[in-house]
Design a protein around this motif. Sequence first.
Motif, PDB file in Angstrom:
ATOM      1  N   VAL A 231       0.826  -1.209   0.000  1.00  0.00           N
ATOM      2  CA  VAL A 231       0.000   0.000   0.000  1.00  0.00           C
ATOM      3  C   VAL A 231       0.860   1.259   0.000  1.00  0.00           C
ATOM      4  O   VAL A 231       0.612   2.208  -0.751  1.00  0.00           O
ATOM      5  N   LEU A 232       1.892   1.279   0.846  1.00  0.00           N
ATOM      6  CA  LEU A 232       2.722   2.476   0.963  1.00  0.00           C
ATOM      7  C   LEU A 232       3.350   2.852  -0.373  1.00  0.00           C
ATOM      8  O   LEU A 232       3.309   4.018  -0.790  1.00  0.00           O
ATOM      9  N   TYR A 233       3.906   1.880  -1.091  1.00  0.00           N
ATOM     10  CA  TYR A 233       4.592   2.207  -2.338  1.00  0.00           C
ATOM     11  C   TYR A 233       3.626   2.438  -3.487  1.00  0.00           C
ATOM     12  O   TYR A 233       3.951   3.142  -4.445  1.00  0.00           O
ATOM     13  N   MET A 234       2.438   1.852  -3.409  1.00  0.00           N
ATOM     14  CA  MET A 234       1.415   2.215  -4.373  1.00  0.00           C
ATOM     15  C   MET A 234       1.100   3.706  -4.258  1.00  0.00           C
ATOM     16  O   MET A 234       0.989   4.419  -5.264  1.00  0.00           O
ATOM     17  N   ALA A 314      -3.640   9.315   5.346  1.00  0.00           N
ATOM     18  CA  ALA A 314      -3.009   8.176   4.678  1.00  0.00           C
ATOM     19  C   ALA A 314      -1.516   8.145   4.960  1.00  0.00           C
ATOM     20  O   ALA A 314      -0.935   7.076   5.212  1.00  0.00           O
ATOM     21  N   GLY A 315      -0.858   9.306   4.925  1.00  0.00           N
ATOM     22  CA  GLY A 315       0.562   9.359   5.242  1.00  0.00           C
ATOM     23  C   GLY A 315       0.833   8.966   6.685  1.00  0.00           C
ATOM     24  O   GLY A 315       1.734   8.166   6.971  1.00  0.00           O
ATOM     25  N   TYR A 316       0.045   9.540   7.614  1.00  0.00           N
ATOM     26  CA  TYR A 316       0.218   9.231   9.040  1.00  0.00           C
ATOM     27  C   TYR A 316       0.120   7.727   9.272  1.00  0.00           C
ATOM     28  O   TYR A 316       0.966   7.129   9.959  1.00  0.00           O
ATOM     29  N   CYS A 317      -0.896   7.104   8.681  1.00  0.00           N
ATOM     30  CA  CYS A 317      -1.167   5.701   8.968  1.00  0.00           C
ATOM     31  C   CYS A 317      -0.235   4.751   8.214  1.00  0.00           C
ATOM     32  O   CYS A 317       0.283   3.789   8.787  1.00  0.00           O
ATOM     33  N   ALA A 318      -0.004   5.003   6.914  1.00  0.00           N
ATOM     34  CA  ALA A 318       0.825   4.089   6.129  1.00  0.00           C
ATOM     35  C   ALA A 318       2.277   4.115   6.592  1.00  0.00           C
ATOM     36  O   ALA A 318       2.896   3.067   6.807  1.00  0.00           O
ATOM     37  N   VAL A 319       2.833   5.296   6.769  1.00  0.00           N
ATOM     38  CA  VAL A 319       4.226   5.398   7.223  1.00  0.00           C
ATOM     39  C   VAL A 319       4.325   5.007   8.691  1.00  0.00           C
ATOM     40  O   VAL A 319       5.291   4.346   9.105  1.00  0.00           O
TER      41      VAL A 319
END
Length: 405
Positions: A231-234, A314-319
């Motif tokens: 998910v992060l790299y997508m 999305a940034g807060y959660c994925a990273v």
Amino acid sequence: MQSRGNLPRGAATIALCFITALLEGLDLQSVGIAAPGIGAEFKLAPAMMGWVFSAGLVGLLPGAFFGGWLADRIGRKTVLVWAVLLFGVFSLATAHAWDYPTLLAARVVTGLGLGAALPLLIAMSSEAADPGIRNTAVSLTYCGVPLGGAIAAVLGMVEFDSGWRVIFYIGGLAPLAVALLLFFLLHESASFSRQEAVAAQPDRRISGLFGDQVRQSTLLLWLACFFTLTVLYMLLNWLPSLLIGQGYSRSQTGVIQVLFNVGGALGSIMSGRMVDRERPLLAVAIVYAGMLLSLAGLGLSSSFTLMLAAGFAAGYCAVGAQALLYARAPALYATAIRATGVGASVSIGRLGAMAGPLVAGQLLAAGAGAAGVMLSAAPGLVVAAICAWKLSGGRLSGRAVPSTR
């Protein structure tokens, strides 16, 4: 506990690791920022563009594994300096690519350097920190990755006369300068120095990942890293193109990306602090539930304001989720196999990182749209959340083995 006289050395190590992580983040998102220009110049369809995104990730996988393995043999510092030089030189080579094959080749070799560097940054920052703040130290180091991405997003908002290649010149020259800093200022890990005799046994480094104490935790860590990085790299690679495809301007896209990366930096630090304060399950619940909700927001929101909020979340959660996993990894393994263990988990995660951009490209080519791409990640995130929950619940063996072992 470190003695008072050793605190400056530990702080310097963490600071240098953070600076290097900034460069990682800058390079990792540079292709996403440059994608519209690259696609236009080389006349690439979405599926072909997916291979450009994944080419660097192809190099990340062996780079992470063999970089960690080599660091457990000859030292963290030596391998890190060479890794930074490698991704600096081939980021410059990316700027000089003259066709599709040379572009792919430059990204693969850049990925080798980037892949080798990351597990060493994690291992060295963990080994440099006091026990009570190790998760925070790793998270602080890793937050350099999204902050570097924010720098890339800001650069992407600037209309350079020379086009997309400028970001790769910046991403190439800066690592060459930082490699000199690492050579002169970075100290070798004291933990590694005490383990040189043990580290001379390479068979223990591989088999140790599947010993009775850590086998189950290793497999859970690998699964969680795979699906989280999918998910992060997508998002890292396709978000700019998806936003532009939804009708947002270049400047609006840049603002959303900056918020994504700022959120990622905050998520990394806050997640690490929650673990150090003995609230790992709460941290896991926040980042994975939040990731599902924010992906739905990115795919379905029609309001720019809501898109800003979704991008930040999305940034807060994925990273933050990936930072939790990277902070957990060093504690699973003895010092003699720590870099190998971290490198192996990063490598497995890179398989997901390669899959994410490719699957997204195929879905877009099939007409799925932004919503379809975002929502397709949900099943994998559920698997990752379950694995991270079990890793953080203290019900498994696999706690850190004393470095004197």
